[in-house]
Design an enzyme around this catalytic site. Sequence first.
Site, PDB file in Angstrom:
ATOM      1  N   HIS A 149      33.525  45.171  38.685  1.00 10.76           N
ATOM      2  CA  HIS A 149      34.418  44.539  37.774  1.00 10.76           C
ATOM      3  C   HIS A 149      34.395  43.114  37.549  1.00 10.76           C
ATOM      4  CE1 HIS A 149      36.691  44.772  41.820  1.00 10.76           C
ATOM      5  NE2 HIS A 149      35.979  43.676  41.858  1.00 10.76           N
TER       6      HIS A 149
ATOM      7  N   HIS B 220      43.129  41.516  43.758  1.00  9.19           N
ATOM      8  CA  HIS B 220      42.225  40.407  44.304  1.00  9.19           C
ATOM      9  C   HIS B 220      43.369  39.190  44.434  1.00  9.19           C
ATOM     10  CE1 HIS B 220      39.086  42.433  42.547  1.00  9.19           C
ATOM     11  NE2 HIS B 220      38.271  41.671  43.085  1.00  9.19           N
TER      12      HIS B 220
ATOM     13  N   HIS C 164      27.634  41.926  46.566  1.00  9.01           N
ATOM     14  CA  HIS C 164      27.665  40.253  46.231  1.00  9.01           C
ATOM     15  C   HIS C 164      28.780  39.629  47.101  1.00  9.01           C
ATOM     16  CE1 HIS C 164      31.443  42.563  44.514  1.00  9.01           C
ATOM     17  NE2 HIS C 164      32.165  41.308  44.320  1.00  9.01           N
TER      18      HIS C 164
ATOM     19  N   GLU D   8      33.355  46.066  48.295  1.00  9.17           N
ATOM     20  CA  GLU D   8      33.958  46.851  47.402  1.00  9.17           C
ATOM     21  C   GLU D   8      33.456  48.429  46.921  1.00  9.17           C
ATOM     22  OE1 GLU D   8      36.013  43.065  44.652  1.00  9.17           O
ATOM     23  OE2 GLU D   8      34.034  44.053  44.160  1.00  9.17           O
TER      24      GLU D   8
HETATM   25  C1  DHB Z   1      32.964  38.476  40.772  1.00  7.73           C
HETATM   26  C2  DHB Z   1      32.834  39.567  41.146  1.00  7.73           C
HETATM   27  C3  DHB Z   1      34.075  40.166  41.826  1.00  7.73           C
HETATM   28  O1  DHB Z   1      34.230  41.317  42.380  1.00  7.73           O
HETATM   29  C4  DHB Z   1      35.208  39.853  41.289  1.00  7.73           C
HETATM   30  O2  DHB Z   1      36.009  40.398  41.756  1.00  7.73           O
HETATM   31  C5  DHB Z   1      35.393  38.646  40.418  1.00  7.73           C
HETATM   32  C6  DHB Z   1      33.933  37.914  40.314  1.00  7.73           C
HETATM   33  C7  DHB Z   1      31.712  37.541  40.204  1.00  7.73           C
HETATM   34  O3  DHB Z   1      30.588  37.756  40.549  1.00  7.73           O
HETATM   35  O4  DHB Z   1      32.014  36.295  39.804  1.00  7.73           O
HETATM   36 FE    FE Z   2      35.986  42.020  43.217  1.00  7.18          FE
END
Ligand code: DHB
Ligand code: FE
Length: 284
Positions: A12, A59, A193, A240
């Site tokens: 997302h 978030h 990530h 996540e």
């Molecule tokens: C990014 C990843 C995320 O899970 C999010 O909530 C917002 C941004 C990103 O990779 O920029």
């Molecule tokens: Fe996120």
Amino acid sequence: MATIIGSVTTSHVAAIGRAIEKGLQDEPYWKPFFAGFGPVREWLARARPDVVVVIYNDHGLNFFLDKLPTFAIGAAPRYTSADEGWNIPTVLPFAGDPDLSWHIINSVVGEDFDITTCQEMVVDHAVCNPMALLWPGGQPWPVSIVPVEVNTVQFPLPSAARCYQLGAAVGRAIASYPADKRVLVMGTGGLSHQLDGERAGFINKEFDHEFMASLIADPTWVTKYSTVELVEKTGSQGIELMLWLAARAALTAGGPGAVREVTSTYHVPISNTAAGLMLLEPVP
Ligand code: DHB
Ligand code: FE
């Protein structure tokens, strides 16, 4: 009775909202990501869901670090979007389905989950971006939503095993809903990530592929890891992926039912994230 028609699990990343606003879907950077949703939309046209149960993490928009439930379920008639700080455009409000929401809440509380009930709720990019990928430009939304929110942002986090159990309970609740509704389950977030700190930019392709494969044949595979181990393996936001796990558990209501993959893609990176997409449907 309600029917769970499938599960869509997807990343997302916030920048998706801006890319949609600017019409960048066919740019070389974005194309491999957006193209993955074509087969999902073709499937949706045939599968015709009435409602989407969206399992996601907030978030810092509806909840902040000062008051942060572990599990929350929306029971609002309407959910508006708002920007929690990424400067992405808002989308039209989503219709809720309070009757289905309260059915799910009663059912999962009846299974001893302690849920925060939200009769007012704003939803961030983790709901809006995936919805806009499934139904681009086609607003007003052709479906209503029930948001199921899980804390993945501030320790202590619920374990992967607990997220699996929650998803299974949500699946059982949907399956026992007496109205004739076609329900799509969505899980948003991940895959690997990390947005900040020493390991910013961290991605683990091998783990992501193993995780995606496990969702088909061995969905509890990832529950052997603790939340700290999952942060080590996937990054502090990669955790996540527990929202994918919950959606997968909901798909077969925690039971042994078989599933088949309709389509999936995996593309690295979008922004800082390994972007995964997977559409599963139950095998009758
Ligand atoms: C990014 C990843 C995320 O899970 C999010 O909530 C917002 C941004 C990103 O990779 O920029
Ligand atoms: Fe996120």
